[in-house]
Design an enzyme around this catalytic site. Structure first.
Site, PDB file in Angstrom:
ATOM      1  N   CYS A 189      52.577  37.076  76.504  1.00  0.00           N
ATOM      2  CA  CYS A 189      53.624  36.724  75.544  1.00  0.00           C
ATOM      3  C   CYS A 189      55.020  36.928  76.140  1.00  0.00           C
ATOM      4  CB  CYS A 189      53.471  37.520  74.255  1.00  0.00           C
ATOM      5  SG  CYS A 189      53.478  39.297  74.520  1.00  0.00           S
TER       6      CYS A 189
ATOM      7  N   GLU B  98      52.205  46.046  79.735  1.00  0.00           N
ATOM      8  CA  GLU B  98      53.586  45.875  80.183  1.00  0.00           C
ATOM      9  C   GLU B  98      54.086  47.099  80.940  1.00  0.00           C
ATOM     10  OE1 GLU B  98      56.117  45.109  76.786  1.00  0.00           O
ATOM     11  OE2 GLU B  98      55.092  46.585  75.559  1.00  0.00           O
TER      12      GLU B  98
ATOM     13  N   HIS C 112      74.046  39.847  66.957  1.00  0.00           N
ATOM     14  CA  HIS C 112      73.414  39.154  65.825  1.00  0.00           C
ATOM     15  C   HIS C 112      73.683  37.671  65.853  1.00  0.00           C
ATOM     16  CE1 HIS C 112      73.001  43.000  63.364  1.00  0.00           C
ATOM     17  NE2 HIS C 112      71.835  42.580  63.767  1.00  0.00           N
TER      18      HIS C 112
ATOM     19  N   ASP D  23      58.653  43.281  80.334  1.00  0.00           N
ATOM     20  CA  ASP D  23      58.689  44.706  80.649  1.00  0.00           C
ATOM     21  C   ASP D  23      57.869  45.034  81.884  1.00  0.00           C
ATOM     22  OD1 ASP D  23      60.405  46.132  78.893  1.00  0.00           O
ATOM     23  OD2 ASP D  23      59.070  45.570  77.251  1.00  0.00           O
TER      24      ASP D  23
HETATM   25  C1  PEP Z   1      57.507  41.682  77.140  1.00  0.00           C
HETATM   26  O1  PEP Z   1      57.892  42.802  77.478  1.00  0.00           O
HETATM   27  O2  PEP Z   1      57.149  40.797  77.946  1.00  0.00           O
HETATM   28  C2  PEP Z   1      57.470  41.307  75.713  1.00  0.00           C
HETATM   29  C3  PEP Z   1      56.949  40.179  75.298  1.00  0.00           C
HETATM   30  O3  PEP Z   1      58.033  42.177  74.833  1.00  0.00           O
HETATM   31  P1  PEP Z   1      59.615  42.323  74.560  1.00  0.00           P
HETATM   32  O4  PEP Z   1      60.318  41.230  75.309  1.00  0.00           O
HETATM   33  O5  PEP Z   1      59.754  42.229  73.072  1.00  0.00           O
HETATM   34  O6  PEP Z   1      59.875  43.679  75.098  1.00  0.00           O
HETATM   35 MG    MG Z   2      58.005  44.368  75.997  1.00  0.00          MG
END
Ligand code: PEP
Ligand code: MG
Length: 581
Positions: free
Chosen positions: A506, A433, A191, A457
């Site tokens: 993202c 992903e 955290h 991912d």
């Molecule tokens: C990803 O897997 O690239 C992603 C943006 O999701 P997270 O990092 O939240 O798994």
């Molecule tokens: Mg992800």
């Protein structure tokens, strides 16, 4: 001396340290109190609780005013614990029947409770052990009349160093004068680290042994990217560090001037540059850096640190706040992505030997339609205040897209029947992903509105490399040709589908300058990155032509290894942009 820890929040800082000492050790040898003192000690305990409650409430109020949901939730949880009858009963018992002073009774009760929690299976409860100790420190400080170091209004710039920096200390922090955080324990997903990233303070965790070699007021430098803390800084090293800080500040100032400039390549190709956020406060940061919208709102942070799932109303408030803040800009709200490394005790997820391959993200939601529908309804309702989009994480097959879309249609129908306002035309997309989603992108895009590539991912699943396993971290590389080909497949499928379908990214790769150049060349038109990285990406995109990026991508895609690709792209970044690498 250089101390190596874990880089937990990005940035660089140099300042004198302020050491946070743990609470005084238990007073085991302390004499028992006389029976006639029992009443007074009970009184002292109750007064201490009342004062501690007041302190927490004022921290909580400040967090609420800032719309800081994470800090709000942490403080709410601590307030509940502080007034938990178990602690009160235990303390009363020790004072009344064992003749402990109030301080000693608190100390022992807290130690017992923290130990019980630390030994539990349930990860949520285990994490609460630190919160219980935190409350204990607060109560003891009040009882002993030694005020806790007030971290909310410091007079000098400091780097805070502690064996452990607690969540309530983080929640009360003077975010102007605290330049960095160092702890001997903790990790990137603790955290404390999440809050440091969120506030924008560089942090290094798990910096073992540091406290043994420094004194309060010593000058330290820390690099939150590399996870390094430097001590014993002489004058010449100090000048070098100051110079480095000035250089970084100049770069930052130059970037800040880009906030209002539209993101277009030199040959006029318009790119949408969006922000990744975890709570409503993130939307303000996104606006400050001129984001075109929110490309990823990780809603799971609304679900952690609590005993039950947030209600539809609570979720609606949070999502609507972001949508309103962003006015008419798009806000991509990802449905719950838990499982994997993020566990929620109240969902009773099965214990799994391969959690990342198990009950995670959309799989959890499709198994629990009430949980999913509640969130869908909240997002659909929030859409009335601007432009929201829904994003499903970890899609592996068309069946999942169809089931999710069917539930979305049901949620809309229910809202319509109830006469509740919602956005009937809200778009929904999927995260690409999982390799199967990329490979079948042409099939999936027919039944969804957009893709958002999760390179974090996608890299893990394509290369079969656990993204959290430090032992094999050298194998984790999004520039591996196997990953790049899947990314290209997804982008191409959306282009071919036409009809306004699009692909964004993202994952962290979009925030890497070399990644941004490559992705631009592959035809990506939406980049979503942390607000702190957004202007750097804008600088890269606005400094090159799309044609140049396409040529670089063509060549990079012919190369055989991740190192070759990365080295080629680094060299392809124009000379004046090399400082951003
Ligand atoms: C990803 O897997 O690239 C992603 C943006 O999701 P997270 O990092 O939240 O798994
Ligand atoms: Mg992800």
């Amino acid at each position: 001396m250089i101390y190596k820890g874990i880089g937990a929040a990005t940035g660089f800082a140099v300042a004198n340290c302020r050491i946070i000492r743990p609470a005084p050790e238990p007073m085991a040898a302390e004499q028992p109190i006389a029976p006639e003192q029992v009443e007074m000690e009970l009184h002292r305990f109750h007064d201490a609780v009342a004062q501690a409650v007041k302190q927490l409430e004022s921290i909580l109020q400040r967090a609420r005013q800032r719309g800081d949901t994470i800090r709000t939730e942490i403080m709410e949880a601590q307030l509940l614990m502080l007034t938990d009858p178990t602690i009160e009963d235990e303390v009363r018992e020790k004072i009344s029947t064992r003749y402990f002073s109030a301080a000693r009774a608190v100390q022992e009760t807290i130690a017992e409770q923290a130990e019980i929690l630390a030994g539990l299976e349930d990860p949520y409860l285990r994490e609460r052990s630190a919160d219980v100790r935190d409350i204990g420190m607060r109560l003891l400080a009040v009882l002993q009349g030694t005020p806790l170091l007030d971290l909310s209004a410091l007079t000098d710039e400091v780097i805070l160093v502690g064996h452990e920096i607690t969540t309530s200390q983080m929640a009360a922090l003077d975010t102007v004068n605290v330049k960095g955080i160092v702890a001997e324990v903790g990790g990137k997903t603790s955290h404390t680290a999440i809050l440091a990233q969120n506030i924008g303070i560089p942090a290094v965790m798990a910096c073992e042994g540091l406290l043994g070699s420094i004194r309060d007021g010593d000058r330290l430098a820390l690099d939150g990217d590399k996870g390094i803390v430097e001590t014993a800084i002489n004058e010449s090293r100090f000048r070098e560090i100051k110079y480095e800080l000035i250089r970084r500040a100049e770069l930052r100032d130059a970037l800040e001037r880009l906030a209002d400039v539209p993101t277009r390549t030199k040959d006029g190709f318009r790119v949408r540059l969006l922000a990744n956020i975890i709570d409503p406060a993130g939307a303000d940061k996104a606006l400050q850096v001129g984001a075109d919208g929110i490309g990823l709102y990780r809603t799971e942070f609304l679900f952690v640190n609590r005993k039950t799932a947030p209600t539809e109303e609570e979720q609606y408030e949070a999502y609507a706040a972001v949508v309103r803040t962003m006015r008419s800009r798009p806000v991509v709200i990802r449905t719950l992505d838990v499982g994997g490394d993020k566990e929620l005790s109240y969902l009773n997820l099965p214990k799994e030997s391969n959690p990342f391959l198990g009950c995670r993200a959309i799989r959890v939601c499709l198994r629990d339609p009430v949980l999913f529908m509640t969130q869908l309804r909240a997002i659909l309702r929030a859409g009335v205040h601007g432009q929201a989009l829904i994003l499903y994480p970890m899609i592996a097959s068309l069946d999942e897209v169809r089931t999710a879309n069917r539930l979305l249609a049901e949620a809309k129908e229910a809202l319509r029947a109830e006469g509740v306002a919602y956005d009937p035309n809200m778009k929904s997309g999927i995260m690409v992903e999982v390799p199967s989603a990329a490979v079948t992108a042409d099939l999936l895009i027919r039944e969804t509105d957009f893709f958002s590539i999760g390179s974090n991912d996608l890299t893990q699943y394509t290369l079969a490399v656990d993204r959290l396993n430090e032992k094999i971290s050298s194998l984790y590389n999004p520039f591996q040709p196997g990953v790049l080909r899947l990314i290209r497949t997804a982008i191409d499928a959306a282009h071919r589908a036409g009809n306004g379908k699009f692909t964004g990214m993202c994952g962290e790769m979009a925030a890497d300058p070399t990644g941004a150049l490559l992705l631009l060349g592959l035809g990506l038109s939406e980049f979503s990155v942390n607000p702190s990285e957004l202007l750097k990406v804008k600088k890269i995109i606005t400094s090159v032509s799309r044609a140049y990026a396409q040529e670089a991508a063509n060549q990079a895609m012919q190369l055989g290894t991740a190192d070759e690709v990365h080295a080629f792209l680094k060299a392809a970044i124009p000379a004046e942009l090399q400082v951003y690498l």
